[in-house]
Design a protein around this motif. Structure first.
Motif, PDB file in Angstrom:
ATOM      1  N   GLY A 130     -46.165 -43.620  43.661  1.00  0.00           N
ATOM      2  CA  GLY A 130     -46.396 -42.259  43.186  1.00  0.00           C
ATOM      3  C   GLY A 130     -45.696 -41.177  43.972  1.00  0.00           C
ATOM      4  N   PHE A 131     -44.587 -41.502  44.619  1.00  0.00           N
ATOM      5  CA  PHE A 131     -43.799 -40.521  45.358  1.00  0.00           C
ATOM      6  C   PHE A 131     -42.423 -40.365  44.706  1.00  0.00           C
ATOM      7  N   ASN A 132     -41.880 -39.168  44.784  1.00  0.00           N
ATOM      8  CA  ASN A 132     -40.514 -38.914  44.358  1.00  0.00           C
ATOM      9  C   ASN A 132     -39.579 -39.038  45.553  1.00  0.00           C
ATOM     10  N   VAL A 133     -38.610 -39.927  45.486  1.00  0.00           N
ATOM     11  CA  VAL A 133     -37.644 -40.085  46.567  1.00  0.00           C
ATOM     12  C   VAL A 133     -36.621 -38.964  46.481  1.00  0.00           C
ATOM     13  N   GLY A 138     -26.656 -48.858  58.345  1.00  0.00           N
ATOM     14  CA  GLY A 138     -27.123 -48.693  59.718  1.00  0.00           C
ATOM     15  C   GLY A 138     -28.147 -49.737  60.115  1.00  0.00           C
ATOM     16  N   LEU A 139     -28.539 -49.678  61.382  1.00  0.00           N
ATOM     17  CA  LEU A 139     -29.587 -50.565  61.866  1.00  0.00           C
ATOM     18  C   LEU A 139     -30.929 -50.200  61.235  1.00  0.00           C
ATOM     19  N   SER A 140     -31.057 -48.927  60.842  1.00  0.00           N
ATOM     20  CA  SER A 140     -32.273 -48.433  60.203  1.00  0.00           C
ATOM     21  C   SER A 140     -31.914 -47.645  58.953  1.00  0.00           C
ATOM     22  N   THR A 141     -32.871 -47.552  58.051  1.00  0.00           N
ATOM     23  CA  THR A 141     -32.726 -46.682  56.883  1.00  0.00           C
ATOM     24  C   THR A 141     -33.838 -45.637  56.926  1.00  0.00           C
ATOM     25  N   VAL A 142     -33.493 -44.405  56.564  1.00  0.00           N
ATOM     26  CA  VAL A 142     -34.448 -43.305  56.527  1.00  0.00           C
ATOM     27  C   VAL A 142     -34.639 -42.900  55.072  1.00  0.00           C
ATOM     28  N   VAL A 143     -35.879 -42.822  54.628  1.00  0.00           N
ATOM     29  CA  VAL A 143     -36.191 -42.428  53.265  1.00  0.00           C
ATOM     30  C   VAL A 143     -37.096 -41.208  53.289  1.00  0.00           C
ATOM     31  N   ILE A 144     -36.684 -40.174  52.554  1.00  0.00           N
ATOM     32  CA  ILE A 144     -37.452 -38.937  52.434  1.00  0.00           C
ATOM     33  C   ILE A 144     -38.039 -38.895  51.029  1.00  0.00           C
ATOM     34  N   ALA A 145     -39.351 -38.694  50.922  1.00  0.00           N
ATOM     35  CA  ALA A 145     -40.007 -38.668  49.621  1.00  0.00           C
ATOM     36  C   ALA A 145     -41.090 -37.603  49.619  1.00  0.00           C
ATOM     37  N   ARG A 146     -41.565 -37.270  48.422  1.00  0.00           N
ATOM     38  CA  ARG A 146     -42.626 -36.256  48.294  1.00  0.00           C
ATOM     39  C   ARG A 146     -43.647 -36.716  47.263  1.00  0.00           C
ATOM     40  N   LYS A 147     -44.907 -36.412  47.538  1.00  0.00           N
ATOM     41  CA  LYS A 147     -45.960 -36.795  46.604  1.00  0.00           C
ATOM     42  C   LYS A 147     -45.799 -36.007  45.306  1.00  0.00           C
ATOM     43  N   LYS A 148     -45.844 -36.721  44.204  1.00  0.00           N
ATOM     44  CA  LYS A 148     -45.689 -36.081  42.916  1.00  0.00           C
ATOM     45  C   LYS A 148     -46.868 -35.148  42.624  1.00  0.00           C
ATOM     46  N   THR A 149     -46.552 -34.029  41.991  1.00  0.00           N
ATOM     47  CA  THR A 149     -47.607 -33.125  41.541  1.00  0.00           C
ATOM     48  C   THR A 149     -48.080 -33.565  40.162  1.00  0.00           C
ATOM     49  N   PRO A 150     -49.400 -33.715  39.955  1.00  0.00           N
ATOM     50  CA  PRO A 150     -49.886 -34.171  38.656  1.00  0.00           C
ATOM     51  C   PRO A 150     -49.447 -33.205  37.542  1.00  0.00           C
ATOM     52  N   SER A 151     -49.115 -33.741  36.386  1.00  0.00           N
ATOM     53  CA  SER A 151     -48.709 -32.917  35.240  1.00  0.00           C
ATOM     54  C   SER A 151     -49.898 -32.081  34.787  1.00  0.00           C
ATOM     55  N   LEU A 156     -51.781 -43.830  51.247  1.00  0.00           N
ATOM     56  CA  LEU A 156     -51.247 -42.509  51.586  1.00  0.00           C
ATOM     57  C   LEU A 156     -51.226 -41.616  50.358  1.00  0.00           C
ATOM     58  N   ARG A 157     -50.844 -42.174  49.235  1.00  0.00           N
ATOM     59  CA  ARG A 157     -50.819 -41.399  47.985  1.00  0.00           C
ATOM     60  C   ARG A 157     -52.192 -40.821  47.675  1.00  0.00           C
ATOM     61  N   ASN A 158     -53.246 -41.595  47.912  1.00  0.00           N
ATOM     62  CA  ASN A 158     -54.607 -41.132  47.632  1.00  0.00           C
ATOM     63  C   ASN A 158     -55.106 -40.117  48.647  1.00  0.00           C
ATOM     64  N   ALA A 159     -54.600 -40.207  49.889  1.00  0.00           N
ATOM     65  CA  ALA A 159     -55.150 -39.372  50.964  1.00  0.00           C
ATOM     66  C   ALA A 159     -54.428 -38.039  51.149  1.00  0.00           C
ATOM     67  N   LEU A 160     -53.175 -37.960  50.754  1.00  0.00           N
ATOM     68  CA  LEU A 160     -52.361 -36.795  51.085  1.00  0.00           C
ATOM     69  C   LEU A 160     -52.441 -35.714  50.010  1.00  0.00           C
ATOM     70  N   PRO A 161     -52.261 -34.456  50.400  1.00  0.00           N
ATOM     71  CA  PRO A 161     -52.253 -33.362  49.418  1.00  0.00           C
ATOM     72  C   PRO A 161     -50.977 -33.393  48.574  1.00  0.00           C
ATOM     73  N   ASP A 162     -51.017 -32.718  47.424  1.00  0.00           N
ATOM     74  CA  ASP A 162     -49.840 -32.626  46.568  1.00  0.00           C
ATOM     75  C   ASP A 162     -48.690 -31.962  47.322  1.00  0.00           C
ATOM     76  N   ASP A 182     -38.015 -48.085  46.084  1.00  0.00           N
ATOM     77  CA  ASP A 182     -38.740 -48.585  44.911  1.00  0.00           C
ATOM     78  C   ASP A 182     -40.244 -48.643  45.169  1.00  0.00           C
ATOM     79  N   LYS A 183     -40.624 -49.058  46.373  1.00  0.00           N
ATOM     80  CA  LYS A 183     -42.055 -49.131  46.693  1.00  0.00           C
ATOM     81  C   LYS A 183     -42.686 -47.746  46.751  1.00  0.00           C
ATOM     82  N   MET A 184     -41.950 -46.769  47.246  1.00  0.00           N
ATOM     83  CA  MET A 184     -42.474 -45.403  47.276  1.00  0.00           C
ATOM     84  C   MET A 184     -42.648 -44.846  45.868  1.00  0.00           C
TER      85      MET A 184
END
Length: 386
Positions: A318-321, A373-386, A271-277, A312-314
């Motif tokens: 290469g994603f910012n949580v 909870g029964l589930s956990t929700v994680v919101i993250a964003r693809k990092k913008t290259p420096s 996903l990191r490789n396929a998605l836009p910044d 941690d896996k996100m």
């Protein structure tokens, strides 16, 4: 079965093999997944037993009422199926119960069923006919039994069907993630579209899955909409991510999917490789390994996530949580009792209907309870290259 098509043929030739071409025509033309040969529509027929006919019509009427179909002859022993559709249906009956069983399970799997007239040269009892009134009485039980049995498909499909019986619960899930959605969405593992029907009203939507039956159902429902596109995406196949690269979503939604994939870290890297910044990820996964049960195994879960595991896996990929929160805190107790203690293998429709009834109360409790909870929700964003 080893072929592409399957035909039921009684060995005593009451049904004429010359009708094969007629029986498989709707399948060959792409209109049907299953075809029933009817002895009662538009064809010359041999005159036989009155009470058999009445019994057949009573059984057909009851099966039609319970399964919401309109066949004229469920007790026909002349049927054709796309073999893959039939392979996916678990069958139990050894005798004449196969007719109501396969009718109910074909309907509950939402197969496209056609009916065509066939020739029928029935036998008399003197000629060796075996069916009797006891089989008719048994058929009444089978019609009811298989209409309400949960053993009509794989556990994952049964669960998705059950979730359709809980629109309030689905809306709760949608509204929990709604603040984090953009206007150009991609849904991974859309399944039968329980959440897609809500996401599609939010903006443009790319609904993806790897199962051909789910994709066909999604296309049939929504392929005519300009702002909704359906595409195949197998998260374990790197070339399939091209569809995301071309679509350029601003938000990727993945609800109750990642736990089905053994190499989940590889999925995040792809996903990191396929998605836009700046593309945002919205992931919901089952939480707490201590709740892992037989039901998890039946529906293909490799894990229930532990504290900080997904975050941690996100970050490693290469994603910012941006945020993490728990969903469905009340469900923990119900899950532990039903699945962990009693070893439940599937979730029945009536259970989710009951849960759906009390969803407004559970939503209030979710805000107040200081628990996980029964589930956990994680919101993250693809990092913008420096």
């Amino acid at each position: 079965m080893t072929g592409d098509l399957t035909i039921f043929q009684d060995a005593d030739l009451e049904y004429d093999p010359r009708d094969y071409a007629r029986l498989i025509k709707p399948i060959r033309e792409g209109n049907a997944d299953a075809v029933f040969g009817s002895r009662f529509i538009g064809e010359e027929r041999k005159v036989l037993y009155f009470w058999h006919t009445i019994g057949n019509r009573v059984l057909t009427l009851l099966a039609n009422m319970l399964n919401d179909i309109n066949l004229t002859d469920i007790e026909t022993c002349y049927k054709a199926f796309i073999a893959d559709c039939l392979r996916a249906i678990p069958l139990e009956s050894d005798r004449f119960g196969i007719e109501p069983e396969i009718t109910a399970k074909a309907a509950r799997n939402r197969l496209r069923i056609y009916e065509v007239p066939i020739h029928y040269n029935g036998r008399t009892y003197e000629e060796g006919k075996k069916i009797n009134w006891r089989d008719g009485v048994a058929a009444l039980w089978y019609i009811v039994k298989y209409r309400f049995s949960s053993n009509y498909a794989d556990a994952g499909k049964v669960t998705l069907d059950a979730l359709e019986q809980a629109p309030r619960f689905n809306r709760w899930m949608y509204e929990s993630i709604k603040p984090y959605l953009g206007r150009r969405l991609a849904e991974l593992g859309a399944g039968r579209g329980n959440l897609s029907k809500l996401l599609r009203c939010h903006g443009e939507l790319l609904a993806t899955d790897y199962r051909a039956d789910y994709l066909a159902e999604l296309c049939e429902r929504w392929d005519h909409l300009e702002h909704l596109r359906v595409a195949r995406l197998d998260l374990t196949s790197p070339p399939d991510y091209k569809v995301l690269s071309e679509y350029q979503p601003d938000t990727v939604i993945c609800l109750n999917v990642l736990e089905h994939i053994q190499e989940d870290q590889t999925v995040l890297q792809n996903l990191r490789n396929a998605l836009p910044d700046e593309c945002r990820l919205v992931f919901l996964v089952p939480y707490n390994p201590r709740l892992f049960s037989e039901f998890d195994r039946q529906i293909g879960h490799f894990r229930r996530y532990q504290k900080r595991e997904l975050e941690d896996k996100m970050e490693s990929a290469g994603f910012n949580v941006e945020r993490q929160f728990f969903f469905n805190k009340v469900g923990v107790a119900a899950w532990w009792i039903g699945n962990t203690v009693f070893g439940q293998r599937v979730i029945a429709g009536w259970q989710l209907k009951l849960y759906n009834l009390f969803t407004p109360l559970f939503r209030l409790l979710d805000r107040a309870l200081p628990t996980t909870g029964l589930s956990t929700v994680v919101i993250a964003r693809k990092k913008t290259p420096s």
